[in-house]
Design a protein around this motif. Structure first.
Motif, PDB file in Angstrom:
ATOM      1  N   TRP A 138       3.418  10.729   1.659  1.00 61.28           N
ATOM      2  CA  TRP A 138       2.952  10.257   0.359  1.00 61.28           C
ATOM      3  C   TRP A 138       2.987   8.732   0.334  1.00 61.28           C
ATOM      4  O   TRP A 138       3.843   8.108   0.972  1.00 61.28           O
ATOM      5  CB  TRP A 138       3.842  10.781  -0.779  1.00 61.28           C
ATOM      6  CG  TRP A 138       3.648  12.241  -1.075  1.00 61.28           C
ATOM      7  CD1 TRP A 138       3.872  13.289  -0.246  1.00 61.28           C
ATOM      8  CD2 TRP A 138       3.187  12.802  -2.303  1.00 61.28           C
ATOM      9  NE1 TRP A 138       3.611  14.478  -0.861  1.00 61.28           N
ATOM     10  CE2 TRP A 138       3.179  14.211  -2.133  1.00 61.28           C
ATOM     11  CE3 TRP A 138       2.789  12.276  -3.529  1.00 61.28           C
ATOM     12  CZ2 TRP A 138       2.780  15.086  -3.145  1.00 61.28           C
ATOM     13  CZ3 TRP A 138       2.407  13.146  -4.534  1.00 61.28           C
ATOM     14  CH2 TRP A 138       2.393  14.530  -4.340  1.00 61.28           C
ATOM     15  N   TYR A 139       2.065   8.143  -0.412  1.00 66.23           N
ATOM     16  CA  TYR A 139       2.102   6.709  -0.673  1.00 66.23           C
ATOM     17  C   TYR A 139       2.949   6.470  -1.928  1.00 66.23           C
ATOM     18  O   TYR A 139       2.731   7.095  -2.966  1.00 66.23           O
ATOM     19  CB  TYR A 139       0.693   6.149  -0.907  1.00 66.23           C
ATOM     20  CG  TYR A 139      -0.182   6.175   0.324  1.00 66.23           C
ATOM     21  CD1 TYR A 139       0.226   5.563   1.507  1.00 66.23           C
ATOM     22  CD2 TYR A 139      -1.434   6.787   0.307  1.00 66.23           C
ATOM     23  CE1 TYR A 139      -0.564   5.572   2.638  1.00 66.23           C
ATOM     24  CE2 TYR A 139      -2.237   6.803   1.435  1.00 66.23           C
ATOM     25  CZ  TYR A 139      -1.798   6.199   2.600  1.00 66.23           C
ATOM     26  OH  TYR A 139      -2.587   6.207   3.719  1.00 66.23           O
ATOM     27  N   VAL A 140       3.936   5.592  -1.814  1.00 71.60           N
ATOM     28  CA  VAL A 140       4.802   5.292  -2.958  1.00 71.60           C
ATOM     29  C   VAL A 140       4.798   3.782  -3.223  1.00 71.60           C
ATOM     30  O   VAL A 140       4.865   2.981  -2.287  1.00 71.60           O
ATOM     31  CB  VAL A 140       6.246   5.782  -2.712  1.00 71.60           C
ATOM     32  CG1 VAL A 140       6.301   7.295  -2.700  1.00 71.60           C
ATOM     33  CG2 VAL A 140       6.801   5.246  -1.395  1.00 71.60           C
ATOM     34  N   PRO A 141       4.719   3.365  -4.489  1.00 73.29           N
ATOM     35  CA  PRO A 141       4.649   1.929  -4.812  1.00 73.29           C
ATOM     36  C   PRO A 141       6.021   1.253  -4.868  1.00 73.29           C
ATOM     37  O   PRO A 141       6.110   0.037  -4.823  1.00 73.29           O
ATOM     38  CB  PRO A 141       3.982   1.910  -6.183  1.00 73.29           C
ATOM     39  CG  PRO A 141       4.393   3.214  -6.802  1.00 73.29           C
ATOM     40  CD  PRO A 141       4.483   4.203  -5.674  1.00 73.29           C
ATOM     41  N   ASN A 142       7.098   2.058  -4.966  1.00 76.60           N
ATOM     42  CA  ASN A 142       8.444   1.498  -5.088  1.00 76.60           C
ATOM     43  C   ASN A 142       9.405   2.224  -4.140  1.00 76.60           C
ATOM     44  O   ASN A 142       9.251   3.427  -3.897  1.00 76.60           O
ATOM     45  CB  ASN A 142       8.972   1.638  -6.522  1.00 76.60           C
ATOM     46  CG  ASN A 142       7.992   1.127  -7.557  1.00 76.60           C
ATOM     47  OD1 ASN A 142       7.515   0.003  -7.474  1.00 76.60           O
ATOM     48  ND2 ASN A 142       7.672   1.971  -8.537  1.00 76.60           N
ATOM     49  N   LEU A 164      18.530  -1.479   3.446  1.00 71.43           N
ATOM     50  CA  LEU A 164      18.000  -2.839   3.360  1.00 71.43           C
ATOM     51  C   LEU A 164      19.054  -3.840   2.869  1.00 71.43           C
ATOM     52  O   LEU A 164      18.798  -5.046   2.835  1.00 71.43           O
ATOM     53  CB  LEU A 164      16.783  -2.872   2.422  1.00 71.43           C
ATOM     54  CG  LEU A 164      15.591  -1.997   2.845  1.00 71.43           C
ATOM     55  CD1 LEU A 164      14.486  -2.084   1.808  1.00 71.43           C
ATOM     56  CD2 LEU A 164      15.079  -2.415   4.215  1.00 71.43           C
ATOM     57  N   ASN A 165      20.221  -3.328   2.486  1.00 74.37           N
ATOM     58  CA  ASN A 165      21.276  -4.219   1.982  1.00 74.37           C
ATOM     59  C   ASN A 165      22.015  -4.845   3.170  1.00 74.37           C
ATOM     60  O   ASN A 165      22.682  -4.141   3.935  1.00 74.37           O
ATOM     61  CB  ASN A 165      22.259  -3.418   1.122  1.00 74.37           C
ATOM     62  CG  ASN A 165      23.216  -4.305   0.348  1.00 74.37           C
ATOM     63  OD1 ASN A 165      23.538  -5.409   0.787  1.00 74.37           O
ATOM     64  ND2 ASN A 165      23.684  -3.809  -0.795  1.00 74.37           N
ATOM     65  N   PRO A 166      21.902  -6.160   3.366  1.00 68.69           N
ATOM     66  CA  PRO A 166      22.532  -6.804   4.530  1.00 68.69           C
ATOM     67  C   PRO A 166      24.056  -6.744   4.507  1.00 68.69           C
ATOM     68  O   PRO A 166      24.706  -6.888   5.546  1.00 68.69           O
ATOM     69  CB  PRO A 166      22.039  -8.254   4.435  1.00 68.69           C
ATOM     70  CG  PRO A 166      21.701  -8.447   2.998  1.00 68.69           C
ATOM     71  CD  PRO A 166      21.188  -7.126   2.519  1.00 68.69           C
ATOM     72  N   ILE A 177      18.885  -1.732  -2.327  1.00 67.81           N
ATOM     73  CA  ILE A 177      17.924  -2.802  -2.611  1.00 67.81           C
ATOM     74  C   ILE A 177      16.649  -2.160  -3.128  1.00 67.81           C
ATOM     75  O   ILE A 177      16.088  -1.266  -2.492  1.00 67.81           O
ATOM     76  CB  ILE A 177      17.624  -3.623  -1.339  1.00 67.81           C
ATOM     77  CG1 ILE A 177      18.896  -4.293  -0.815  1.00 67.81           C
ATOM     78  CG2 ILE A 177      16.536  -4.656  -1.619  1.00 67.81           C
ATOM     79  CD1 ILE A 177      19.492  -5.307  -1.770  1.00 67.81           C
ATOM     80  N   ILE A 178      16.210  -2.581  -4.289  1.00 66.07           N
ATOM     81  CA  ILE A 178      15.039  -1.987  -4.935  1.00 66.07           C
ATOM     82  C   ILE A 178      13.849  -2.931  -4.778  1.00 66.07           C
ATOM     83  O   ILE A 178      13.919  -4.106  -5.132  1.00 66.07           O
ATOM     84  CB  ILE A 178      15.305  -1.715  -6.423  1.00 66.07           C
ATOM     85  CG1 ILE A 178      16.491  -0.742  -6.572  1.00 66.07           C
ATOM     86  CG2 ILE A 178      14.068  -1.134  -7.096  1.00 66.07           C
ATOM     87  CD1 ILE A 178      16.937  -0.539  -8.004  1.00 66.07           C
TER      88      ILE A 178
END
Length: 301
Positions: free
Chosen positions: A182-186, A192-194, A201-202
């Motif tokens: 699926w394509y998701v915009p968010n 992703l949190n360093p 991380i949003i």
């Protein structure tokens, strides 16, 4: 005199069952013949197109079409014609239309509709298994209608989960795409949190995603504009939700079916039942008559 009367009554019942079975057999034969011809036509076309995987799918479909007859003749379980028709159309819709004719991608709701029907059907089958057991005089536990409906719901959901396991396995080991992306915009991800903390991380309003890799052995960058690519999670959850919906709908029908002991027309059209002794004798008589007919034709030749 009493013995003759009983014998005549049994023969009358067998004849009535024979007529009923013949009508059901004719309906089954029409459905089976039409769908089988369509499958064979598709199989021939796929063979000449050298799509041998699709040829195998067609052969598998023809084998699956035999399941209702096997259950009826070998297991002495009476399948309502409505359930049998739904099963065969479901197999045809999933394998031939969905896989080979690409209805899963051409028609957005195709997969959703089939998973809803699957939840409905599996609940009917699970319901029948428990209801038959519940009526067995050798089984000393009398289950309430609510409990039978709940078990039927759980059976349907279990089948749905097992199917999703199968889809996941096919995608992982054979690189298929049964769990549709699926394509998701968010997105929201702790990866992703360093800092490594459990704090996601949003990222919202994604405008572009670039995937670097090899396509057919050639290094390429594949750009997705306006979204991020979800790899099957949304599809899996959607499938489970609609499977749950179908299971709930039939479980409600089944609950009232048991409370009114078989008066529910909707549920009775989809719940398999054990054959009576008269129905078993009628089936055996019909099979013997068919064998004799085939033998007579061979003798004439």
């Amino acid at each position: 005199y009493i013995c003759n009367f009983k014998r005549g009554e049994i023969m009358r019942r067998i004849n009535n069952e024979d007529v009923s079975l013949k009508k059901k057999r004719d309906k089954r034969k029409i459905i089976h013949t039409i769908l089988s011809i369509l499958v064979i036509l598709v199989m021939v076309r796929q063979f000449f197109m050298e799509n041998y995987a699709n040829v195998f799918t067609c052969v598998l479909t023809l084998i699956l079409f035999m399941i209702p007859s096997f259950v009826d003749r070998k297991l002495n379980i009476k399948l309502p014609i409505a359930l049998e028709a739904v099963i065969m159309f479901f197999i045809f819709s999933a394998e031939i239309l969905g896989e080979i004719q690409s209805f899963y991608t051409i028609i957005p709701l195709w997969d959703t509709i089939l998973h809803t029907i699957n939840g409905f059907m599996m609940a009917a089958i699970g319901f029948a298994m428990i209801d038959i057991l519940n009526q067995d005089p050798h089984f000393h536990i009398n289950m309430s209608p609510l409990f039978v409906a709940f078990v039927a719901f759980c059976f349907s959901m279990t089948i749905g989960v097992i199917w999703e396991f199968f889809e996941y396995g096919m995608d992982q080991f054979f690189l298929t795409d049964m769990q549709k992306d699926w394509y998701v915009p968010n997105i929201s991800s702790v990866l992703l949190n360093p800092s490594g903390l459990n704090d996601p991380i949003i990222i919202k309003d994604i405008t572009k995603t670039v995937i670097s890799g090899t396509i057919n052995g050639v290094p390429q960058d594949y750009a997705i504009t306006g979204s991020y690519l979800d790899i099957g999670l949304i599809d899996t959850m959607k499938d489970m939700l609609v499977n749950c919906l179908g299971a709930i709908i039939f479980s409600i029908f089944g609950f009232f079916y048991i409370r009114t002991r078989g008066k529910g027309k909707v549920a009775s059209s989809f719940i398999p039942q054990l054959k009576t002794e008269e129905e078993i004798e009628a089936t055996e008589a019909m099979l013997r008559a068919r064998k004799d007919e085939i033998k007579n034709k061979k003798d004439k030749k």
